[in-house]
Design a protein around this motif. Sequence first.
Motif, PDB file in Angstrom:
ATOM      1  N   PRO A   1     -11.360  -0.665  -4.760  1.00 52.07           N
ATOM      2  CA  PRO A   1     -12.513   0.222  -4.821  1.00 52.07           C
ATOM      3  C   PRO A   1     -12.539   0.755  -3.620  1.00 52.07           C
ATOM      4  CG  PRO A   1     -13.378  -1.505  -5.967  1.00 52.07           C
ATOM      5  CD  PRO A   1     -12.050  -1.688  -5.831  1.00 52.07           C
ATOM      6  N   ASP A   2     -12.510  -0.205  -2.214  1.00 48.70           N
ATOM      7  CA  ASP A   2     -12.759   0.487  -1.028  1.00 48.70           C
ATOM      8  C   ASP A   2     -11.409   1.426  -0.815  1.00 48.70           C
ATOM      9  OD1 ASP A   2     -11.140  -1.309  -0.356  1.00 48.70           O
ATOM     10  OD2 ASP A   2     -11.819  -2.531   0.406  1.00 48.70           O
TER      11      ASP A   2
ATOM     12  N   VAL B   1       3.903  -5.279  -0.099  1.00 50.40           N
ATOM     13  CA  VAL B   1       2.680  -4.350   1.580  1.00 50.40           C
ATOM     14  C   VAL B   1       1.258  -4.019   0.222  1.00 50.40           C
ATOM     15  CG1 VAL B   1       2.612  -2.246   2.984  1.00 50.40           C
ATOM     16  CG2 VAL B   1       4.904  -2.644   1.949  1.00 50.40           C
ATOM     17  N   PHE B   2       0.170  -5.183   2.054  1.00 52.73           N
ATOM     18  CA  PHE B   2      -0.798  -4.912   2.048  1.00 52.73           C
ATOM     19  C   PHE B   2      -1.146  -4.130   2.891  1.00 52.73           C
ATOM     20  CE2 PHE B   2      -5.542  -5.809   2.813  1.00 52.73           C
ATOM     21  CZ  PHE B   2      -5.272  -6.116   1.365  1.00 52.73           C
ATOM     22  N   TRP B   3      -2.416  -2.707   2.314  1.00 52.28           N
ATOM     23  CA  TRP B   3      -3.157  -1.792   2.961  1.00 52.28           C
ATOM     24  C   TRP B   3      -4.455  -1.969   3.347  1.00 52.28           C
ATOM     25  CZ3 TRP B   3       1.468  -0.523   0.229  1.00 52.28           C
ATOM     26  CH2 TRP B   3       2.364   0.177   0.566  1.00 52.28           C
ATOM     27  N   ARG B   4      -5.195  -2.328   4.095  1.00 55.05           N
ATOM     28  CA  ARG B   4      -6.829  -2.868   3.823  1.00 55.05           C
ATOM     29  C   ARG B   4      -7.206  -0.794   3.807  1.00 55.05           C
ATOM     30  NH1 ARG B   4      -8.166  -6.366   9.017  1.00 55.05           N
ATOM     31  NH2 ARG B   4      -8.530  -4.552   9.945  1.00 55.05           N
ATOM     32  N   SER B   5      -8.287  -0.546   3.956  1.00 52.06           N
ATOM     33  CA  SER B   5      -8.770   0.005   3.804  1.00 52.06           C
ATOM     34  C   SER B   5      -9.359   1.191   5.355  1.00 52.06           C
ATOM     35  CB  SER B   5     -10.356  -0.258   3.081  1.00 52.06           C
ATOM     36  OG  SER B   5     -11.127  -1.074   4.190  1.00 52.06           O
ATOM     37  N   ASP B   6      -9.094   0.217   6.524  1.00 49.04           N
ATOM     38  CA  ASP B   6      -9.538   1.009   7.277  1.00 49.04           C
ATOM     39  C   ASP B   6      -7.872   1.497   8.227  1.00 49.04           C
ATOM     40  OD1 ASP B   6      -7.689  -1.081   7.735  1.00 49.04           O
ATOM     41  OD2 ASP B   6      -9.107  -2.755   9.718  1.00 49.04           O
ATOM     42  N   GLY B   7      -6.340   1.530   6.777  1.00 53.31           N
ATOM     43  CA  GLY B   7      -5.225   1.575   7.461  1.00 53.31           C
ATOM     44  C   GLY B   7      -4.754   1.007   7.636  1.00 53.31           C
ATOM     45  N   MET B   8      -4.995  -0.161   8.727  1.00 49.71           N
ATOM     46  CA  MET B   8      -4.618  -1.624   8.667  1.00 49.71           C
ATOM     47  C   MET B   8      -3.235  -1.673   7.615  1.00 49.71           C
ATOM     48  SD  MET B   8      -5.397  -5.143  10.488  1.00 49.71           S
ATOM     49  CE  MET B   8      -4.257  -6.468   9.389  1.00 49.71           C
ATOM     50  N   LYS B   9      -2.243  -2.097   8.076  1.00 51.06           N
ATOM     51  CA  LYS B   9      -1.039  -2.395   7.140  1.00 51.06           C
ATOM     52  C   LYS B   9      -0.292  -3.735   7.579  1.00 51.06           C
ATOM     53  CE  LYS B   9       3.030   0.143   7.186  1.00 51.06           C
ATOM     54  NZ  LYS B   9       3.947   1.675   6.934  1.00 51.06           N
ATOM     55  N   PHE B  10       0.412  -4.549   6.643  1.00 47.55           N
ATOM     56  CA  PHE B  10       1.047  -6.228   6.627  1.00 47.55           C
ATOM     57  C   PHE B  10       2.460  -6.030   6.284  1.00 47.55           C
ATOM     58  CE2 PHE B  10       2.312  -9.710   5.432  1.00 47.55           C
ATOM     59  CZ  PHE B  10       2.712 -10.736   6.654  1.00 47.55           C
ATOM     60  N   GLU B  11       2.717  -5.587   6.163  1.00 48.76           N
ATOM     61  CA  GLU B  11       4.384  -5.983   5.821  1.00 48.76           C
ATOM     62  C   GLU B  11       4.760  -7.654   5.100  1.00 48.76           C
ATOM     63  OE1 GLU B  11       6.126  -1.258   6.064  1.00 48.76           O
ATOM     64  OE2 GLU B  11       5.846  -2.558   8.328  1.00 48.76           O
ATOM     65  N   GLY B  12       5.405  -8.437   4.141  1.00 49.22           N
ATOM     66  CA  GLY B  12       5.836  -9.335   4.045  1.00 49.22           C
ATOM     67  C   GLY B  12       6.047 -10.067   3.382  1.00 49.22           C
ATOM     68  N   GLU B  13       5.575 -11.916   3.267  1.00 50.76           N
ATOM     69  CA  GLU B  13       5.914 -12.626   2.937  1.00 50.76           C
ATOM     70  C   GLU B  13       4.017 -12.456   2.457  1.00 50.76           C
ATOM     71  OE1 GLU B  13      10.216 -14.869   3.180  1.00 50.76           O
ATOM     72  OE2 GLU B  13       8.186 -15.065   4.530  1.00 50.76           O
TER      73      GLU B  13
END
Length: 150
Positions: free
Chosen positions: A61-62, A80-92
């Motif tokens: 929802p966020d 890939v995970f994107w946080r709602s603030d625009g930060m992302k993590f690409e990996g395992e």
Amino acid sequence: MGDGVVKNGAYKYEDGTKYIGDWNAKGLKHGAGSLLLPDGTRYDGGFQNGLCSGLGVIIFPDGAKYEGEFMQGWFHGHGVFWRSDGMKFEGEFRGGRVWGLGLVTYADGSHGFPRNEGFFQDCKLVRCRHCPDIVQKAQKISMMARAQCN
């Protein structure tokens, strides 16, 4: 039916959760489907015996989003995970957590200093290491999950 899918249909649960997709003989979500939770969280992708499994996309929802591999209901594998603030993590990922090799990219496009790339354990960078092969694999799997769900 080797894949275990016996029917396709929609169901609305008492709590307001809605599911449209494939079911197995036990009445569990199994195959491809779409799950919408009462809080607005949406999952599109594979299911196995009632749990998110295989490739999928989940949007919270966020605005946070994960595209990648799932196992037994958890983010597990590459993605890939994107946080709602625009930060992302690409990996395992392992068991729903950032765990393994990967790269953090902040909303401004930077990777932090020192560079947040390497081996993460329970969402914390524990060993810096250049890992472009893992980042590339995560990006590819993310793209495959998105394509499968569109």
